[in-house]
Design a protein around this motif. Structure first.
Motif, PDB file in Angstrom:
ATOM      1  N   ILE A   1       0.837  -1.201   0.000  1.00 29.14           N
ATOM      2  CA  ILE A   1       0.000   0.000   0.000  1.00 29.14           C
ATOM      3  C   ILE A   1       0.873   1.252   0.000  1.00 29.14           C
ATOM      4  O   ILE A   1       0.580   2.248  -0.685  1.00 29.14           O
ATOM      5  N   PHE A   2       1.967   1.204   0.758  1.00 23.19           N
ATOM      6  CA  PHE A   2       2.901   2.334   0.794  1.00 23.19           C
ATOM      7  C   PHE A   2       3.444   2.629  -0.601  1.00 23.19           C
ATOM      8  O   PHE A   2       3.597   3.788  -1.001  1.00 23.19           O
ATOM      9  N   SER A   3       3.734   1.557  -1.359  1.00 22.92           N
ATOM     10  CA  SER A   3       4.259   1.735  -2.716  1.00 22.92           C
ATOM     11  C   SER A   3       3.201   2.258  -3.674  1.00 22.92           C
ATOM     12  O   SER A   3       3.530   2.770  -4.755  1.00 22.92           O
ATOM     13  N   VAL A   4       1.927   2.114  -3.302  1.00 19.47           N
ATOM     14  CA  VAL A   4       0.849   2.707  -4.100  1.00 19.47           C
ATOM     15  C   VAL A   4       0.725   4.196  -3.777  1.00 19.47           C
ATOM     16  O   VAL A   4       0.616   5.036  -4.674  1.00 19.47           O
ATOM     17  N   ILE A   5       0.779   4.529  -2.483  1.00 18.92           N
ATOM     18  CA  ILE A   5       0.637   5.922  -2.056  1.00 18.92           C
ATOM     19  C   ILE A   5       1.843   6.750  -2.493  1.00 18.92           C
ATOM     20  O   ILE A   5       1.710   7.880  -2.953  1.00 18.92           O
ATOM     21  N   PHE A   6       3.048   6.154  -2.370  1.00 19.10           N
ATOM     22  CA  PHE A   6       4.289   6.827  -2.816  1.00 19.10           C
ATOM     23  C   PHE A   6       4.945   5.974  -3.903  1.00 19.10           C
ATOM     24  O   PHE A   6       5.891   5.223  -3.639  1.00 19.10           O
ATOM     25  N   PRO A   7       4.433   6.027  -5.129  1.00 20.24           N
ATOM     26  CA  PRO A   7       4.878   5.104  -6.186  1.00 20.24           C
ATOM     27  C   PRO A   7       6.351   5.229  -6.556  1.00 20.24           C
ATOM     28  O   PRO A   7       6.924   4.285  -7.113  1.00 20.24           O
ATOM     29  N   ALA A   8       6.988   6.346  -6.265  1.00 17.00           N
ATOM     30  CA  ALA A   8       8.393   6.520  -6.656  1.00 17.00           C
ATOM     31  C   ALA A   8       9.360   6.214  -5.513  1.00 17.00           C
ATOM     32  O   ALA A   8      10.577   6.238  -5.724  1.00 17.00           O
ATOM     33  N   PHE A   9       8.842   5.908  -4.327  1.00 18.51           N
ATOM     34  CA  PHE A   9       9.717   5.780  -3.156  1.00 18.51           C
ATOM     35  C   PHE A   9      10.725   4.636  -3.316  1.00 18.51           C
ATOM     36  O   PHE A   9      11.936   4.838  -3.149  1.00 18.51           O
ATOM     37  N   ILE A  10      10.252   3.443  -3.647  1.00 20.65           N
ATOM     38  CA  ILE A  10      11.142   2.283  -3.742  1.00 20.65           C
ATOM     39  C   ILE A  10      12.087   2.430  -4.924  1.00 20.65           C
ATOM     40  O   ILE A  10      13.304   2.280  -4.787  1.00 20.65           O
ATOM     41  N   ILE A  11      11.527   2.741  -6.091  1.00 21.05           N
ATOM     42  CA  ILE A  11      12.357   2.793  -7.301  1.00 21.05           C
ATOM     43  C   ILE A  11      13.400   3.903  -7.225  1.00 21.05           C
ATOM     44  O   ILE A  11      14.524   3.762  -7.733  1.00 21.05           O
ATOM     45  N   SER A  12      13.088   5.008  -6.555  1.00 25.89           N
ATOM     46  CA  SER A  12      14.052   6.111  -6.456  1.00 25.89           C
ATOM     47  C   SER A  12      15.241   5.735  -5.578  1.00 25.89           C
ATOM     48  O   SER A  12      16.320   6.312  -5.716  1.00 25.89           O
ATOM     49  N   ASN A  13      15.049   4.766  -4.687  1.00 26.78           N
ATOM     50  CA  ASN A  13      16.127   4.346  -3.794  1.00 26.78           C
ATOM     51  C   ASN A  13      16.865   3.101  -4.266  1.00 26.78           C
ATOM     52  O   ASN A  13      17.932   2.771  -3.738  1.00 26.78           O
ATOM     53  N   THR A  14      16.313   2.399  -5.255  1.00 24.09           N
ATOM     54  CA  THR A  14      16.957   1.174  -5.734  1.00 24.09           C
ATOM     55  C   THR A  14      17.491   1.294  -7.152  1.00 24.09           C
ATOM     56  O   THR A  14      18.292   0.466  -7.580  1.00 24.09           O
ATOM     57  N   TYR A  15      17.056   2.309  -7.884  1.00 22.11           N
ATOM     58  CA  TYR A  15      17.493   2.460  -9.274  1.00 22.11           C
ATOM     59  C   TYR A  15      18.988   2.747  -9.309  1.00 22.11           C
ATOM     60  O   TYR A  15      19.481   3.612  -8.578  1.00 22.11           O
ATOM     61  N   GLU A  16      19.709   2.018 -10.148  1.00 21.56           N
ATOM     62  CA  GLU A  16      21.166   2.089 -10.113  1.00 21.56           C
ATOM     63  C   GLU A  16      21.733   3.341 -10.769  1.00 21.56           C
ATOM     64  O   GLU A  16      22.917   3.641 -10.598  1.00 21.56           O
ATOM     65  N   PHE A  17      20.924   4.086 -11.501  1.00 19.96           N
ATOM     66  CA  PHE A  17      21.391   5.290 -12.171  1.00 19.96           C
ATOM     67  C   PHE A  17      20.812   6.535 -11.492  1.00 19.96           C
ATOM     68  O   PHE A  17      19.769   6.455 -10.836  1.00 19.96           O
ATOM     69  N   PRO A  18      21.480   7.684 -11.625  1.00 14.87           N
ATOM     70  CA  PRO A  18      20.954   8.918 -11.018  1.00 14.87           C
ATOM     71  C   PRO A  18      19.557   9.246 -11.546  1.00 14.87           C
ATOM     72  O   PRO A  18      19.246   9.015 -12.721  1.00 14.87           O
ATOM     73  N   ASN A  19      18.704   9.765 -10.671  1.00 18.04           N
ATOM     74  CA  ASN A  19      17.350  10.127 -11.083  1.00 18.04           C
ATOM     75  C   ASN A  19      16.876  11.323 -10.254  1.00 18.04           C
ATOM     76  O   ASN A  19      17.422  11.611  -9.188  1.00 18.04           O
ATOM     77  N   ASP A  20      15.875  12.016 -10.748  1.00 17.47           N
ATOM     78  CA  ASP A  20      15.343  13.181 -10.040  1.00 17.47           C
ATOM     79  C   ASP A  20      13.917  12.926  -9.554  1.00 17.47           C
ATOM     80  O   ASP A  20      13.101  13.833  -9.429  1.00 17.47           O
ATOM     81  N   LEU A  21      13.602  11.667  -9.277  1.00 13.03           N
ATOM     82  CA  LEU A  21      12.270  11.317  -8.789  1.00 13.03           C
ATOM     83  C   LEU A  21      12.070  11.824  -7.369  1.00 13.03           C
ATOM     84  O   LEU A  21      12.990  11.786  -6.545  1.00 13.03           O
ATOM     85  N   ASP A  22      10.874  12.277  -7.080  1.00  8.83           N
ATOM     86  CA  ASP A  22      10.507  12.689  -5.721  1.00  8.83           C
ATOM     87  C   ASP A  22       9.925  11.476  -5.002  1.00  8.83           C
ATOM     88  O   ASP A  22       8.811  11.043  -5.320  1.00  8.83           O
TER      89      ASP A  22
END
Length: 396
Positions: free
Chosen positions: A16-37
């Protein structure tokens, strides 16, 4: 009971947390730099919070008899209303008849125009039962022995590859109702479970699709139902059939152990089932080991980031089923209360809900060969339907 509740609440809570904050997990696990909030919220945030709070408040007020008398009496009447066996059979036939009438036209759709994976299945059927092919995906198809036998029969004998998958979906609806009745001891609960399942887009989108058939789901449901039935000896056999329909289901084995542990059966039968499942899992392990040279050595890898990323798969899929998305937290709390009130197999449904979500991340952790597609959550949808039916059990 508390362990089952907390584990399930934790796993569903992450989803549910990943639904409410859809970018939270991917922004912390993505191996390349990103500007996701990571804390950018989704449109689902307020509907989930409002529906969960409203239903939990309603349940709390009902439990403590704080509702207006007419509303309290109405809810109590619904929770205690029962139908006769004859009415239940007629109602079930009507529900299935409407479903079959609305869905049977899909049997004549060409899957080549629907699903790109169908071409892999088509090539696999051409060389079946051989696994001698340069394409690892075609090899993997033909290691699902039970599935390929059934699809081959559907295509060659019935001249329609979709027919047996559709019959498997119909049978899955029936066993969803039977498990609900078995656990809740109420026939109305079974009809409610059928309706909840049939309103699911996740289920109805894939119910007639050969390339994403429901054979594995059916065999797994039978393995659960038979645990509490006179023919309990068939449970491990049906689990074995489900594994060799779709290897993904192997991640479910521990849920069956818990289901057996919580079942209202004799200790002798429980011990016999534990031993039988031990033998079956040993057979599965041995067969997989002999097949490693065919495919499995080539697709195994371990990636914890992939494990975390896979928790977003539930939210991506369940957006097709807003009813489930909005009701899942109150359902988990309701099943916990049911268990505390004496219906101990409500714990089993909690574990099934948790395990069917966790299966995706577990598979993603060890391989990137399989994708977390919506049809893999069909068992989860069925467990939700059973859980909602259990809310109408005799033990209120």
């Amino acid at each position: 009971t508390y362990a089952a509740f907390l584990v399930t609440l934790g796993i569903v809570g992450i989803s549910i947390f990943s639904v409410i904050f859809p970018a939270f997990i991917i922004s912390n696990t993505y191996e390349f730099p990103n500007d996701l909030d990571p804390f950018e919220t989704s449109p689902w945030t307020f509907p989930i919070i409002i529906s969960s709070f409203s239903l939990l408040t309603l349940g709390f007020l009902y439990k403590n008899e704080k509702l207006p008398s007419q509303l309290y009496s109405g809810i109590k009447f619904i929770l205690n209303f029962e139908i006769s066996k004859k009415t239940a059979i007629i109602s079930g036939i009507i529900v299935l008849g409407i479903y079959i009438g609305l869905s049977s036209g899909e049997l004549f759709l060409d899957e080549k125009n629907q699903w790109s994976d169908y071409f892999i299945l088509e090539d696999a059927l051409e060389i079946w039962p051989s696994t001698d092919h340069w394409n690892v995906y075609i090899k993997e198809q033909n290691t699902r022995y039970v599935r390929m036998i059934l699809l081959d029969v559907s295509q060659d004998f019935f001249q329609n590859i979709k027919l047996l998958p559709f019959l498997a979906s119909i049978s899955s609806i029936i066993f969803t109702a039977l498990i609900t009745i078995q656990l809740s001891k109420r026939r109305l609960a079974g009809i409610i479970a059928m309706i909840v399942l049939l309103q699911s887009v996740t289920f109805t989108d894939f119910d007639t699709v050969a390339v994403y058939e429901n054979f594995w789901v059916l065999f797994y449901l039978i393995s659960l139902y038979s645990i509490n039935a006179k023919w309990w000896q068939s449970s491990p056999i049906n689990f074995l059939l489900s594994v060799f329909t779709k290897a993904f289901i192997m991640t479910y084995f521990w849920m069956n152990f818990f289901y057996i542990y919580r079942a209202e059966i004799s200790t002798r039968i429980k011990l016999s089932l534990f031993a039988s499942y031990g033998i079956v899992i040993g057979i599965i392990y041995w067969i997989f080991e002999t097949q490693r040279s065919i495919i499995y050595d080539d697709i195994i890898r371990y990636d914890f980031n992939a494990f975390l990323d896979a928790f977003t798969g539930w939210g991506n899929s369940m957006q097709l089923d807003p009813f489930i998305m909005l009701f899942i937290i109150p359902l988990i709390v309701g099943l916990f209360v049911k268990s505390k009130n004496g219906l101990k197999q409500a714990d089993s449904i909690l574990v099934l809900l948790a395990g069917s979500i966790l299966a995706g991340p577990l598979i993603s952790y060890v391989t990137d060969f399989y994708f977390i597609l919506p049809y893999r959550f069909i068992p989860f949808v069925m467990f939700v339907a059973i859980g909602i039916g259990i809310m109408f059990s005799k033990k209120n």
